[in-house]
Design a protein around this motif. Structure first.
Motif, PDB file in Angstrom:
ATOM      1  N   HIS A  85       0.866 -11.472   3.146  1.00  0.00           N
ATOM      2  CA  HIS A  85       1.138 -10.170   4.104  1.00  0.00           C
ATOM      3  C   HIS A  85       0.959  -9.103   3.042  1.00  0.00           C
ATOM      4  O   HIS A  85       1.389  -8.037   3.059  1.00  0.00           O
ATOM      5  N   ASN A  86      -0.310  -9.074   2.441  1.00  0.00           N
ATOM      6  CA  ASN A  86      -0.727  -7.963   1.382  1.00  0.00           C
ATOM      7  C   ASN A  86      -1.474  -6.925   2.121  1.00  0.00           C
ATOM      8  O   ASN A  86      -2.171  -7.482   3.199  1.00  0.00           O
ATOM      9  N   PHE A  87      -1.615  -5.742   2.013  1.00  0.00           N
ATOM     10  CA  PHE A  87      -2.486  -4.904   2.405  1.00  0.00           C
ATOM     11  C   PHE A  87      -3.800  -5.185   2.066  1.00  0.00           C
ATOM     12  O   PHE A  87      -4.296  -5.299   0.746  1.00  0.00           O
ATOM     13  N   PRO A  88      -4.990  -5.292   2.941  1.00  0.00           N
ATOM     14  CA  PRO A  88      -6.262  -5.633   2.537  1.00  0.00           C
ATOM     15  C   PRO A  88      -6.769  -4.923   1.386  1.00  0.00           C
ATOM     16  O   PRO A  88      -7.582  -5.321   0.619  1.00  0.00           O
ATOM     17  N   GLU A  89      -6.657  -3.508   1.353  1.00  0.00           N
ATOM     18  CA  GLU A  89      -7.147  -2.735   0.384  1.00  0.00           C
ATOM     19  C   GLU A  89      -6.601  -3.150  -1.005  1.00  0.00           C
ATOM     20  O   GLU A  89      -7.657  -3.076  -1.980  1.00  0.00           O
TER      21      GLU A  89
ATOM     22  N   ILE B  79      -7.790   3.249  -8.470  1.00  0.00           N
ATOM     23  CA  ILE B  79      -6.437   2.649  -7.430  1.00  0.00           C
ATOM     24  C   ILE B  79      -7.047   2.401  -6.311  1.00  0.00           C
ATOM     25  O   ILE B  79      -8.076   3.193  -5.545  1.00  0.00           O
ATOM     26  N   PRO B  80      -6.372   1.637  -5.590  1.00  0.00           N
ATOM     27  CA  PRO B  80      -6.632   1.257  -4.215  1.00  0.00           C
ATOM     28  C   PRO B  80      -6.445   2.754  -3.057  1.00  0.00           C
ATOM     29  O   PRO B  80      -5.774   3.178  -3.617  1.00  0.00           O
ATOM     30  N   SER B  81      -7.247   2.777  -2.265  1.00  0.00           N
ATOM     31  CA  SER B  81      -7.446   4.006  -1.295  1.00  0.00           C
ATOM     32  C   SER B  81      -6.136   4.143  -0.600  1.00  0.00           C
ATOM     33  O   SER B  81      -5.831   5.017  -0.231  1.00  0.00           O
ATOM     34  N   ILE B  82      -5.358   2.869  -0.518  1.00  0.00           N
ATOM     35  CA  ILE B  82      -4.031   2.738   0.313  1.00  0.00           C
ATOM     36  C   ILE B  82      -3.051   3.797  -0.323  1.00  0.00           C
ATOM     37  O   ILE B  82      -2.098   4.536   0.478  1.00  0.00           O
ATOM     38  N   TYR B  83      -3.323   4.214  -1.704  1.00  0.00           N
ATOM     39  CA  TYR B  83      -2.400   5.224  -2.255  1.00  0.00           C
ATOM     40  C   TYR B  83      -2.473   6.699  -1.980  1.00  0.00           C
ATOM     41  O   TYR B  83      -1.782   7.616  -1.891  1.00  0.00           O
ATOM     42  N   PHE B  84      -3.892   6.974  -1.305  1.00  0.00           N
ATOM     43  CA  PHE B  84      -4.020   8.180  -0.793  1.00  0.00           C
ATOM     44  C   PHE B  84      -3.804   8.613   0.790  1.00  0.00           C
ATOM     45  O   PHE B  84      -3.952   7.597   1.399  1.00  0.00           O
TER      46      PHE B  84
ATOM     47  N   VAL C 287       3.263  -0.403  -2.983  1.00  0.00           N
ATOM     48  CA  VAL C 287       2.398  -1.580  -2.313  1.00  0.00           C
ATOM     49  C   VAL C 287       2.988  -2.828  -2.714  1.00  0.00           C
ATOM     50  O   VAL C 287       2.734  -3.374  -3.880  1.00  0.00           O
ATOM     51  N   GLY C 288       3.911  -3.106  -1.668  1.00  0.00           N
ATOM     52  CA  GLY C 288       4.352  -4.579  -1.691  1.00  0.00           C
ATOM     53  C   GLY C 288       4.104  -5.346  -0.553  1.00  0.00           C
ATOM     54  O   GLY C 288       2.942  -5.176   0.076  1.00  0.00           O
TER      55      GLY C 288
END
Length: 300
Positions: free
Chosen positions: A65-69, A203-208, A247-248
């Motif tokens: 169930h991870n974020f794809p990014e 870093i992954p884009s999900i952090y922005f 990101v969990g």
């Protein structure tokens, strides 16, 4: 000048710990989630052993169930640095009936990672697992030592820990035991972000900040991903500009509204924030001792 001196002291301490792991253990591994803390560990390992290759493989316990990014970033980093990656899947233990998947409104696979992690440690014979936990995250993690011994069942006894006097790290373990190692234990969330900024770490884009479909529950912003995240019929999907501070597992990680589109904005946002990083981790809210109980059973 003061922040630079602090950054250098923290970096030097972490590099010292990395080198002690290599010197004292036979088969260490870096626990890697694709999140900012584990990415920081990889950069510190690069610096600790440069110009040689990082001597540790990576281990990812994949909830499914991870974020794809995050997964895309993980695979790209491993390829760029020519690292060995071990991936162990929670789904395998669910299929085998060894763990039972939660159902309903607050279901998450996060707690199910423990069994998979312990299986991976046993399968590969890892004697030291390097993790990115920090003492500022949560009170149970504040009790950890830099070298934190787990027994032959993978369990942690918070009442029976070794003293670490004058930064002397004791890696001696009995047969069946292993050690969790926390090189950035003394860092804060702001320290990590400042280091990422100064080192220009990708870093992954999900952090922005980005536009994303979400829904609101219990005052938190949940990712609207119906395959993984349970949503009631009256919990309507809306679009917001958000980012993720941690990101969990997708089912237990909330977003925050944000206009931080780059690393400079993120650092300033964290500097001004009154909300803790773990405030966006829904699984920590199950009980006051939720994290400590999971750690006693073998969690990260």
């Amino acid at each position: 000048m003061k922040s630079t001196l602090k950054k250098n002291a923290l970096e030097n301490e972490a590099i010292y710990i990395m080198r002690e792991v290599q010197a004292q253990f036979e088969n260490p591994v870096i626990l890697f989630s694709g999140g900012k803390d584990s990415i920081t560990l990889v950069r510190l390992a690069q610096k600790a052993f440069y110009p040689a290759k990082i001597p540790f493989p990576l281990l990812h316990v994949d909830t499914g169930h991870n974020f794809p990014e995050t997964i895309e970033f993980r695979d790209r980093l491993v390829k760029e640095l020519d690292l060995t990656l071990h991936v162990h899947h929670v789904q395998d233990n669910i299929d085998a009936g060894r763990v039972k998947e939660e159902k309903g409104k607050y279901a998450s696979r996060n707690v199910l990672q423990t069994e998979t992690l312990l299986d991976a440690i046993e399968a590969h014979g890892f004697d030291a697992c390097i993790g990115g936990a920090r003492r500022d995250e949560e009170k149970a993690r504040a009790k950890e030592r830099m070298f934190s011994v787990r027994d032959d069942f993978g369990q942690w006894d918070e009442r029976n820990q070794r003293p670490e006097v004058f930064d002397m790290l004791n890696g001696k373990i009995d047969f069946g035991q292993n050690v969790r190692v926390f090189p950035i234990s003394n860092w804060t969330e702001l320290d990590v972000w400042s280091y990422i900024q100064q080192e220009k770490i990708d870093i992954p884009s999900i952090y922005f900040a980005h536009r994303r479909n979400v829904f609101l529950r219990d005052g938190l912003i949940w990712p609207a991903h119906d395959e993984f995240v349970y949503r009631e019929e009256d919990e309507n999907v809306i679009e917001k500009t958000v980012r993720f501070r941690t990101v969990g597992d997708m089912s237990c990680t909330a977003a925050v509204e944000s206009d931080a589109f780059n690393i400079e904005n993120v650092v300033e946002e964290i500097r001004q924030s009154s909300l803790s990083e773990r405030g966006a981790r829904i699984d920590d809210k199950r009980s006051e001792a939720a994290m400590e109980k999971r750690k006693q059973q073998g969690y990260f």
